[in-house]
Enzyme design. Structure first.
Site, PDB file in Angstrom:
ATOM      1  N   ASP A  12       0.848  -1.197   0.000  1.00 35.08           N
ATOM      2  CA  ASP A  12       0.000   0.000   0.000  1.00 35.08           C
ATOM      3  C   ASP A  12       0.879   1.240   0.000  1.00 35.08           C
ATOM      4  O   ASP A  12       1.681   1.436   0.908  1.00 35.08           O
ATOM      5  CB  ASP A  12      -0.897  -0.041   1.256  1.00 35.08           C
ATOM      6  N   ASP A  16      -4.104   3.946   2.657  1.00 33.61           N
ATOM      7  CA  ASP A  16      -5.548   3.701   2.833  1.00 33.61           C
ATOM      8  C   ASP A  16      -5.817   2.254   3.279  1.00 33.61           C
ATOM      9  O   ASP A  16      -6.981   1.855   3.396  1.00 33.61           O
ATOM     10  CB  ASP A  16      -6.341   4.050   1.560  1.00 33.61           C
ATOM     11  N   ASP A  20      -1.948  -1.176  -3.782  1.00 32.25           N
ATOM     12  CA  ASP A  20      -2.228  -0.410  -4.995  1.00 32.25           C
ATOM     13  C   ASP A  20      -1.064  -0.523  -5.981  1.00 32.25           C
ATOM     14  O   ASP A  20      -0.035  -1.135  -5.684  1.00 32.25           O
ATOM     15  CB  ASP A  20      -2.521   1.053  -4.635  1.00 32.25           C
ATOM     16  N   ASP A  94      -5.888  -9.726 -15.091  1.00 35.20           N
ATOM     17  CA  ASP A  94      -7.002 -10.646 -14.905  1.00 35.20           C
ATOM     18  C   ASP A  94      -8.180 -10.098 -15.705  1.00 35.20           C
ATOM     19  O   ASP A  94      -8.542  -8.928 -15.550  1.00 35.20           O
ATOM     20  CB  ASP A  94      -7.359 -10.698 -13.415  1.00 35.20           C
ATOM     21  N   ASP A 196     -10.437 -15.316 -16.359  1.00 29.08           N
ATOM     22  CA  ASP A 196     -11.270 -15.836 -15.282  1.00 29.08           C
ATOM     23  C   ASP A 196     -12.357 -16.746 -15.864  1.00 29.08           C
ATOM     24  O   ASP A 196     -13.028 -16.380 -16.825  1.00 29.08           O
ATOM     25  CB  ASP A 196     -11.906 -14.637 -14.550  1.00 29.08           C
ATOM     26  N   GLU A 255      -8.240 -19.790 -16.617  1.00 29.60           N
ATOM     27  CA  GLU A 255      -8.746 -20.539 -15.466  1.00 29.60           C
ATOM     28  C   GLU A 255      -9.841 -21.451 -16.001  1.00 29.60           C
ATOM     29  O   GLU A 255     -10.946 -20.994 -16.282  1.00 29.60           O
ATOM     30  CB  GLU A 255      -9.324 -19.613 -14.394  1.00 29.60           C
ATOM     31  N   HIS A 317      -5.460 -17.123  -4.834  1.00 27.65           N
ATOM     32  CA  HIS A 317      -6.348 -16.364  -3.936  1.00 27.65           C
ATOM     33  C   HIS A 317      -7.627 -17.117  -3.597  1.00 27.65           C
ATOM     34  O   HIS A 317      -8.440 -16.616  -2.831  1.00 27.65           O
ATOM     35  CB  HIS A 317      -6.673 -15.030  -4.590  1.00 27.65           C
ATOM     36  N   ASP A 318      -7.843 -18.275  -4.217  1.00 30.49           N
ATOM     37  CA  ASP A 318      -9.050 -19.068  -3.923  1.00 30.49           C
ATOM     38  C   ASP A 318      -8.749 -20.273  -3.035  1.00 30.49           C
ATOM     39  O   ASP A 318      -9.678 -20.918  -2.539  1.00 30.49           O
ATOM     40  CB  ASP A 318      -9.677 -19.596  -5.225  1.00 30.49           C
TER      41      ASP A 318
HETATM   42  C1  GLC Z   1     -12.668 -17.179 -10.199  1.00 33.07           C
HETATM   43  C2  GLC Z   1     -11.805 -16.364  -9.276  1.00 33.07           C
HETATM   44  C3  GLC Z   1     -12.511 -16.206  -7.966  1.00 33.07           C
HETATM   45  C4  GLC Z   1     -13.806 -15.481  -8.210  1.00 33.07           C
HETATM   46  C5  GLC Z   1     -14.654 -16.252  -9.233  1.00 33.07           C
HETATM   47  C6  GLC Z   1     -15.796 -15.441  -9.705  1.00 33.07           C
HETATM   48  O1  GLC Z   1     -12.802 -18.489  -9.774  1.00 33.07           O
HETATM   49  O2  GLC Z   1     -10.539 -16.938  -9.146  1.00 33.07           O
HETATM   50  O3  GLC Z   1     -11.732 -15.514  -7.035  1.00 33.07           O
HETATM   51  O4  GLC Z   1     -14.512 -15.335  -7.023  1.00 33.07           O
HETATM   52  O5  GLC Z   1     -13.907 -16.578 -10.371  1.00 33.07           O
HETATM   53  O6  GLC Z   1     -15.340 -14.438 -10.570  1.00 33.07           O
END
Ligand code: GLC
Length: 528
Positions: A12, A16, A20, A94, A196, A255, A317-318
């Protein structure tokens, strides 16, 4: 090597509490300063930075051609892009093509009335009967994938959460617009995209019910025949590839969210006509087992098209962080080293998630501090994904050096010892191990582009393979067990094997064909 930056959590710059773009600019030396002292990242993938209400980490866009002011300005983005390129680093964005935020002006218009010209930009249908959605499709998160709109008396489709309505890709105007968005960023100079849910774009136009099957979670209790992985999505992969090929050196990474590994391979086409990389979920579903990973890698190697190229990751991140997911009491660190050696020496493109290299563990984010809608909705049954999204741990200073303000998610308590500053100064740290692996990879052709061959006959807790390019031969031995093991290496006609890097054995040590591995030892050897 791709490094995934969760933008809200990396650095950051303005206090905030949220990461960023200028924060990232300030950390580029850490990622790649052109010397072996930095991490040696080839490309960064940024989680979504487009304007968004940020109700799902930015995967809910309201303006595809703008940067969310909380992450910075377009000038900041262009500066970041230029700074990365000057260092020889690529930038992947992304791109969320499947759905928008329900606050996107398109959806606001679409929802306004049945006759609105944008109505057909989303998937609207009458219910089957009063109170009954159009079909049995379930959302990935939970419950029916259809949300009822009181005002217009129809349902709209959302594969993910109700505030993420699916775009109607059967509408040519939608398809045109989204390809245009891709074009816009490619023309700006981004090096490619992480796409995505790329296999979710199309649904069966007749909206046929999914057949039932046995499964414990309702979502898994139907065969997803009609709601995703439809053939038309593959055509989009082809169109995107044609678009990307019109620019020099761009990459598409998809993905592909499916239980069917064949789908992952399908998105690569013949290796030249669809995506460059696609996510292989089978790999991240493996538990801590040499034979599991060996089998998973073997399957992909056997099923890839001739020109196809694998892509592996253990964290994102998932997912629950691999340090915790694959770890064990007292062996977290040792296992993390073996896992890193595997990730960075398999044939393919590895993705490292921020903080993986320092051993960030899954954090326990208290209920009242949660941000992920999945955790908020289903706690305590499901805790959501915040635990793998906590701020990057830069130092032992206030807020782990992530922000001077109040961090948007609490910093994990391990930051006092697990942080970049402390680990940079320690040649025996996990971070130093990552750096050595990455640089060895960079300097070794067999590891970068060589073929992959499993070494047969290794004891079951050892995952052993050869990487070969020209007359260069590298053996990778990974002992997944807490006891020692002996591996017999194939005879290559030379005098033996020299240790290039190991968690336990001295570098330069020359070994014969019989190698004794210590518990949790990872060793790379070169044929001499
Ligand atoms: C993908 C992303 C996830 C998001 C989902 C909906 O799986 O990796 O973080 O919540 O798509 O966009």
């Amino acid at each position: 090597m791709i490094y995934q930056i969760a933008v809200p959590s990396f650095a950051d710059s303005d206090g905030d509490g949220r990461g960023d773009l200028r924060g990232i600019i300030g950390k580029l030396d850490y990622l790649n300063d052109g010397t072996d002292g930095s991490l040696g990242v080839d490309a960064i993938w940024l989680t979504p930075i487009n304007t968004s209400p940020l109700r799902d980490f930015g995967y809910d866009v309201i303006d595809y051609r703008a940067i969310d002011p909380r992450f910075g300005t377009m000038d900041d983005f262009e500066e970041l892009l230029g700074a990365c390129h000057r260092r020889g680093m690529r930038v992947l964005m992304d791109l969320v093509l499947n759905h928008t935020s329900d606050e996107h002006p398109w959806f606001v218009e679409s929802r306004s009335s049945r006759d609105d010209p944008r109505r057909d930009w989303y998937v609207w249908r009458d219910g089957r009967a009063p109170g009954k959605p159009p079909n049995d499709w379930l959302a990935v998160v939970e419950g029916s994938a259809w949300a009822f709109d009181e005002r217009s008396g129809q349902y709209y489709y959302h594969a993910f959460l109700p505030f993420q309505p699916d775009l109607n890709w059967h509408n040519p105007a939608v398809r045109r617009e989204m390809l245009d968005v891709a074009s816009y960023w490619l023309a700006k100079g981004v090096d490619g995209f992480r796409l995505d849910l790329i296999n979710f774009l199309y649904e069966d136009p007749q909206l046929r019910d999914n057949p039932l099957r046995f499964g414990i979670r309702p979502y898994l209790a139907q065969r997803h025949l009609h709601d995703f992985s439809q053939p038309e999505s593959l055509e989009v992969a082809r169109d995107l590839r044609a678009l990307a090929d019109g620019f020099a050196e761009r990459a598409l990474m998809g993905e592909v969210c499916t239980d069917t590994p064949e789908d992952c391979v399908a998105y690569l086409g013949d290796g030249t006509d669809r995506l460059h990389l696609s996510f292989y979920l089978d790999f991240i579903r493996q538990r801590w087992s040499a034979s599991g990973f060996r089998g998973s890698v073997g399957w992909l190697e056997d099923h890839l098209p001739a020109e196809g190229w694998p892509c592996y990751y253990l964290d994102n991140h998932d997912l629950q962080r691999s340090f915790t997911r694959l770890g064990a009491k007292g062996a977290g660190e040792a296992r993390a080293r073996v896992a890193a050696a595997m990730l960075l020496t398999l044939r393919g493109t590895p993705i490292v998630y921020y903080g993986q290299e320092t051993g960030m563990a899954q954090s326990r984010v208290p209920r009242q501090a949660m941000d992920d809608p999945v955790g908020i909705k289903f706690w305590p049954l499901r805790v959501g994904r915040d635990g793998s999204r906590t701020p990057m741990q830069w130092s032992a200073g206030p807020n782990a050096g992530f922000t001077t303000g109040t961090p948007w998610l609490p910093v994990d308590r391990t930051y006092v010892t697990r942080n970049v500053a402390a680990e940079s100064a320690d040649p025996g740290s996990l971070l130093s191990w990552y750096r050595r692996l990455i640089h060895l990879r960079r300097h070794t052709r067999a590891l970068r582009e060589g073929s992959y061959r499993a070494v047969g006959g290794a004891p079951s807790p050892v995952f052993a393979y050869l990487r070969e390019a020209g007359d260069e031969q590298v053996a990778v031995l990974l002992n997944f067990a807490a006891r020692s093991a002996t591996v017999v290496l194939p005879d290559h006609g030379g005098s033996g094997w020299r240790c290039l890097l190991s968690t336990h054995t001295a570098e330069e040590a020359c070994l014969g064909g019989h190698v004794v591995l210590q518990p949790y030892e990872a060793m790379l050897l070169e044929a001499v």
